[in-house]
Write an enzyme that holds these catalytic residues in place. Structure first.
Site, PDB file in Angstrom:
ATOM      1  N   GLU A   1     107.333 -78.571 -23.305  1.00 49.05           N
ATOM      2  CA  GLU A   1     108.375 -78.370 -21.912  1.00 49.05           C
ATOM      3  C   GLU A   1     109.826 -78.344 -22.917  1.00 49.05           C
ATOM      4  O   GLU A   1     110.198 -78.835 -23.296  1.00 49.05           O
ATOM      5  CB  GLU A   1     107.948 -78.894 -20.968  1.00 49.05           C
ATOM      6  CG  GLU A   1     106.396 -78.967 -20.329  1.00 49.05           C
ATOM      7  CD  GLU A   1     106.062 -77.672 -19.325  1.00 49.05           C
ATOM      8  OE1 GLU A   1     106.689 -76.936 -19.609  1.00 49.05           O
ATOM      9  OE2 GLU A   1     105.107 -78.678 -18.582  1.00 49.05           O
TER      10      GLU A   1
ATOM     11  N   ASN B   1     108.586 -71.069 -17.443  1.00 52.14           N
ATOM     12  CA  ASN B   1     110.497 -72.008 -18.172  1.00 52.14           C
ATOM     13  C   ASN B   1     110.527 -72.628 -19.428  1.00 52.14           C
ATOM     14  O   ASN B   1     110.504 -72.224 -20.245  1.00 52.14           O
ATOM     15  CB  ASN B   1     110.053 -73.547 -17.587  1.00 52.14           C
ATOM     16  CG  ASN B   1     108.139 -74.322 -17.865  1.00 52.14           C
ATOM     17  OD1 ASN B   1     108.298 -73.420 -19.013  1.00 52.14           O
ATOM     18  ND2 ASN B   1     108.571 -74.634 -17.997  1.00 52.14           N
TER      19      ASN B   1
ATOM     20  N   ASP C   1      96.772 -76.496 -27.217  1.00 54.62           N
ATOM     21  CA  ASP C   1      96.825 -77.924 -26.681  1.00 54.62           C
ATOM     22  C   ASP C   1      95.615 -77.594 -26.455  1.00 54.62           C
ATOM     23  O   ASP C   1      94.615 -76.724 -26.060  1.00 54.62           O
ATOM     24  CB  ASP C   1      97.963 -77.146 -25.823  1.00 54.62           C
ATOM     25  CG  ASP C   1      97.989 -76.547 -25.426  1.00 54.62           C
ATOM     26  OD1 ASP C   1      97.096 -75.377 -25.428  1.00 54.62           O
ATOM     27  OD2 ASP C   1      98.994 -75.504 -24.793  1.00 54.62           O
TER      28      ASP C   1
ATOM     29  N   HIS D   1     108.522 -71.825 -22.198  1.00 52.68           N
ATOM     30  CA  HIS D   1     107.226 -73.593 -23.148  1.00 52.68           C
ATOM     31  C   HIS D   1     106.183 -72.720 -23.728  1.00 52.68           C
ATOM     32  O   HIS D   1     106.412 -71.702 -23.764  1.00 52.68           O
ATOM     33  CB  HIS D   1     106.608 -74.655 -21.942  1.00 52.68           C
ATOM     34  CG  HIS D   1     105.656 -74.239 -21.061  1.00 52.68           C
ATOM     35  ND1 HIS D   1     105.909 -74.087 -20.118  1.00 52.68           N
ATOM     36  CD2 HIS D   1     103.974 -73.534 -22.581  1.00 52.68           C
ATOM     37  CE1 HIS D   1     104.384 -73.800 -19.415  1.00 52.68           C
ATOM     38  NE2 HIS D   1     103.494 -73.566 -20.874  1.00 52.68           N
TER      39      HIS D   1
HETATM   40  C1  GLP Z   1      99.608 -72.939 -20.042  1.00 55.45           C
HETATM   41  C2  GLP Z   1      99.139 -72.862 -21.750  1.00 55.45           C
HETATM   42  C3  GLP Z   1     100.288 -71.789 -22.744  1.00 55.45           C
HETATM   43  C4  GLP Z   1     100.710 -70.661 -21.917  1.00 55.45           C
HETATM   44  C5  GLP Z   1     101.092 -70.875 -20.832  1.00 55.45           C
HETATM   45  C6  GLP Z   1     101.338 -69.612 -19.691  1.00 55.45           C
HETATM   46  O1  GLP Z   1     101.313 -73.853 -20.131  1.00 55.45           O
HETATM   47  N1  GLP Z   1      99.556 -74.118 -22.061  1.00 55.45           N
HETATM   48  O2  GLP Z   1     100.062 -71.711 -23.782  1.00 55.45           O
HETATM   49  O3  GLP Z   1     101.492 -69.606 -22.874  1.00 55.45           O
HETATM   50  O4  GLP Z   1     100.689 -71.718 -20.203  1.00 55.45           O
HETATM   51  O5  GLP Z   1     100.317 -68.615 -18.859  1.00 55.45           O
HETATM   52  P1  GLP Z   1     100.029 -67.999 -18.681  1.00 55.45           P
HETATM   53  O6  GLP Z   1      99.470 -67.203 -20.024  1.00 55.45           O
HETATM   54  O7  GLP Z   1      98.880 -67.847 -18.154  1.00 55.45           O
HETATM   55  O8  GLP Z   1     101.012 -67.615 -18.012  1.00 55.45           O
END
Ligand code: GLP
Length: 241
Positions: A143, A136, A67, A138
């Site tokens: 989402e 959440n 992404d 995702h």
């Molecule tokens: C972002 C990314 C995801 C990631 C998520 C969790 O929203 N787009 O790919 O898995 O955050 O982030 P973190 O690993 O910092 O908790």
């Protein structure tokens, strides 16, 4: 789903890096699906270290990221393109011409998403997809929603995701509200999936993903239907399982 229980973030990172290394060694011309966020940072650090010791060669690897924020150029400090350079690409011998992310600077969402789907198709799909998990549930930026998105699409980020990403931006209003993300369909077509999850704040999402019903309101739950998923999670993240 195979769940590997590890002690902490450090052990999670080493285990995940071992799995990615095995992929690169077994198939040097593989396509790696990569993720951003704090979860995979330690994994990249470990890969960079092993590369430095001469144990790994990324010269034939192709990468496609999950992404990118819509509205950020690739050189923006908080773009996922910069993240990948900072944490991995600038430190290993991956060919920059073979690293791909959605183009956040493309204002036309339809074009940006169609172009990215074309890239994924051209490289022949993903051999190993690395994923983090949002609080959440995702995956990528898919989402919670009323349906699973098949392909790359533009998403409105939820308040919880904007809040979680707030720490990286100077002001709350600087956090992008939209992002381009690979669809759930594309993620599911990866041959293997590797999920890294650490910390108490992910425990409820991880429980729902592994044990709850498969539903687009908990996007990661769809991974229950994939034939080759490995979840590397630390004790805190597994505390509700
Ligand atoms: C972002 C990314 C995801 C990631 C998520 C969790 O929203 N787009 O790919 O898995 O955050 O982030 P973190 O690993 O910092 O908790």
């Amino acid at each position: 789903m195979k769940i590997l229980r590890v002690k902490d973030y450090r052990e999670m990172s080493r285990t995940a890096a071992n799995i990615i290394s095995a992929q690169v060694i077994l198939k040097p011309e593989c396509v790696l699906g990569l993720a951003t966020g704090s979860s995979p940072e330690g994994t990249y650090r470990q890969l960079v270290e092993w590369y430095g010791k001469g144990d790994l060669d990324f010269s034939r690897v192709t990468t496609v990221n999950l992404d990118e924020y819509k509205g950020l150029t690739a050189d923006h400090e908080q773009s996922y393109a910069r993240f990948m350079h900072r944490h991995l690409f600038d430190h290993v011998n991956v060919d920059p011409a073979r690293t791909f992310l959605p183009d956040g600077s493309e204002p036309d969402s339809e074009r940006a998403c169609a172009d990215y789907d074309a890239v994924i198709e051209r490289v022949g799909g993903v051999d190993l997809q690395l994923l983090g998990l949002g609080r959440n549930g995702h995956i990528g930026f898919n989402e919670p929603d009323s349906a699973f998105a098949p392909r790359t699409h533009c998403v409105r980020l939820t308040a919880s995701t904007i809040e979680a990403n707030r720490r990286f931006f100077e002001r709350a209003e600087d956090v992008p509200r939209e992002a381009y993300t690979m669809g759930i369909g594309t993620i599911l077509r990866a041959k293997k999936i590797l999920v890294v999850v650490s910390g108490e704040d992910k425990a409820e999402a991880l429980r729902a993903v592994c044990r709850g019903p498969v539903t687009p309101s908990m996007p990661g739950s769809i991974l229950q239907f994939h034939p080759d998923v490995t979840i590397v999670a630390d004790e805190a993240a597994l505390s509700r399982l």
